[in-house]
Scaffold this motif. Structure first.
Motif, short mmCIF file in Angstrom:
data_model
loop_
_atom_site.label_atom_id
_atom_site.label_comp_id
_atom_site.label_asym_id
_atom_site.label_seq_id
_atom_site.Cartn_x
_atom_site.Cartn_y
_atom_site.Cartn_z
N UNK A 1 11.94 -12.00 -2.12
CA UNK A 1 11.45 -12.92 -1.56
C UNK A 1 11.09 -12.04 -0.77
N UNK A 2 11.62 -10.81 -0.21
CA UNK A 2 11.33 -9.24 0.40
C UNK A 2 10.24 -9.14 0.29
N UNK A 3 9.89 -8.58 -0.99
CA UNK A 3 7.84 -7.77 -1.81
C UNK A 3 7.57 -9.15 -0.78
N UNK A 4 7.74 -10.22 -1.90
CA UNK A 4 6.30 -11.76 -1.52
C UNK A 4 6.37 -11.92 0.32
N UNK A 5 7.32 -11.44 1.34
CA UNK A 5 7.24 -11.18 2.40
C UNK A 5 6.24 -10.13 3.11
N UNK A 6 6.62 -9.09 2.56
CA UNK A 6 5.90 -7.72 2.85
C UNK A 6 4.55 -7.73 2.87
N UNK A 7 4.14 -8.44 1.45
CA UNK A 7 2.76 -8.74 0.87
C UNK A 7 1.91 -9.04 2.39
N UNK A 8 2.83 -10.65 2.81
CA UNK A 8 2.17 -11.69 3.59
C UNK A 8 1.62 -10.79 5.09
N UNK A 9 2.68 -9.97 4.94
CA UNK A 9 2.50 -9.58 6.73
C UNK A 9 1.48 -7.98 6.16
N UNK A 10 1.35 -8.35 5.58
CA UNK A 10 0.10 -6.68 5.42
C UNK A 10 -1.41 -7.29 5.71
N UNK A 11 -2.20 -6.39 5.92
CA UNK A 11 -3.42 -6.34 5.82
C UNK A 11 -4.25 -5.04 5.63
N UNK A 12 -5.96 -5.31 5.07
CA UNK A 12 -6.39 -4.18 5.09
C UNK A 12 -6.81 -3.51 3.95
N UNK A 13 -6.33 -1.77 4.35
CA UNK A 13 -5.54 -1.07 3.05
C UNK A 13 -4.51 -1.80 2.47
#
Length: 211
Positions: free
Chosen positions: A141-153
């Motif tokens: 769940x933590x990894x999914x949250x990190x991915x959701x917060x990321x953008x661009x490169x």
């Protein structure tokens, strides 16, 4: 004389009737035997022809495990891919995400249909089994949250690194299905997963400069 003739006629009639009865009985018996043999033969042929597709459609515990594991696995991949259109910068990553969603969505439906036809429970949507985290490349769940917060490169890099791990898990599950499964369509899907996701792993490694 008349009595004699009458007696002879009566005796002949009785004999003829008896003979006719015997013939009818014999015919009836033969008809029943033939009929039952014919029906038996027909049923045997029918069951034989019916058992052919049935034997091709047999499944075992490995097939059930494959379907039950791959459904939530695919759902998470689709969930990850859904993030790409708004967050990814790279056109290649956006296309890759679209391809993943296009391939894995229909596979989820097939897998669910198989489980239903086998009388097995289809994993509930959104009910992620916590025991699956860390297994088969599943993201936490933590990894999914990190991915959701990321953008661009940053999103592109995180997405590909996570998806490589995710795909490697799917390929491993598919190889197990090919080795242990019995249901031909499931083994065919496993072969497709190995080929398509293996190619996507290579593509992502190249985009990350790892290959």
């Amino acid at each position: 004389m008349n009595r004699t003739r009458s007696l002879v006629r009566r005796t002949a009639a009785v004999a003829a009737a008896g003979a006719a009865a015997l013939v009818l009985a014999a015919c009836g018996g033969n008809g029943d035997d033939t009929g039952s043999a014919g029906h038996g033969g027909h049923h045997a042929a029918a069951s034989s022809s019916a058992s052919t597709p049935a034997s091709q459609g047999q499944h075992n515990a490995a097939d059930v495990t494959f379907a039950k594991g791959m459904i939530p696995h695919h759902r998470q991949a689709v969930e990850m891919a859904d993030l790409a259109p708004e967050r990814a910068r790279s056109a290649e990553v956006k296309k890759l995400a679209a391809d993943i969603e296009k391939a894995q969505g229909p596979e989820i439906e097939k897998l669910s249909g198989w489980l239903a036809s086998w009388g097995e429970e289809v994993p509930a949507e959104g009910a992620m089994d916590h025991s699956m985290h860390g297994m088969g490349g599943m993201m936490t769940a933590e990894e999914m949250t990190e991915l959701e917060k990321a953008s661009g490169e940053a999103f592109d890099t995180a997405f590909m690194e996570m998806m490589i791990k995710h795909h490697e898990g799917a390929v491993e599950m598919a190889r197990t299905e090919q080795a242990d499964g019995a249901y031909a369509p499931a083994k065919k899907m496993a072969a497709d997963i190995i080929a398509s996701q293996g190619a996507e792993i290579e593509q992502m490694n190249k985009l990350l400069g790892k290959d």
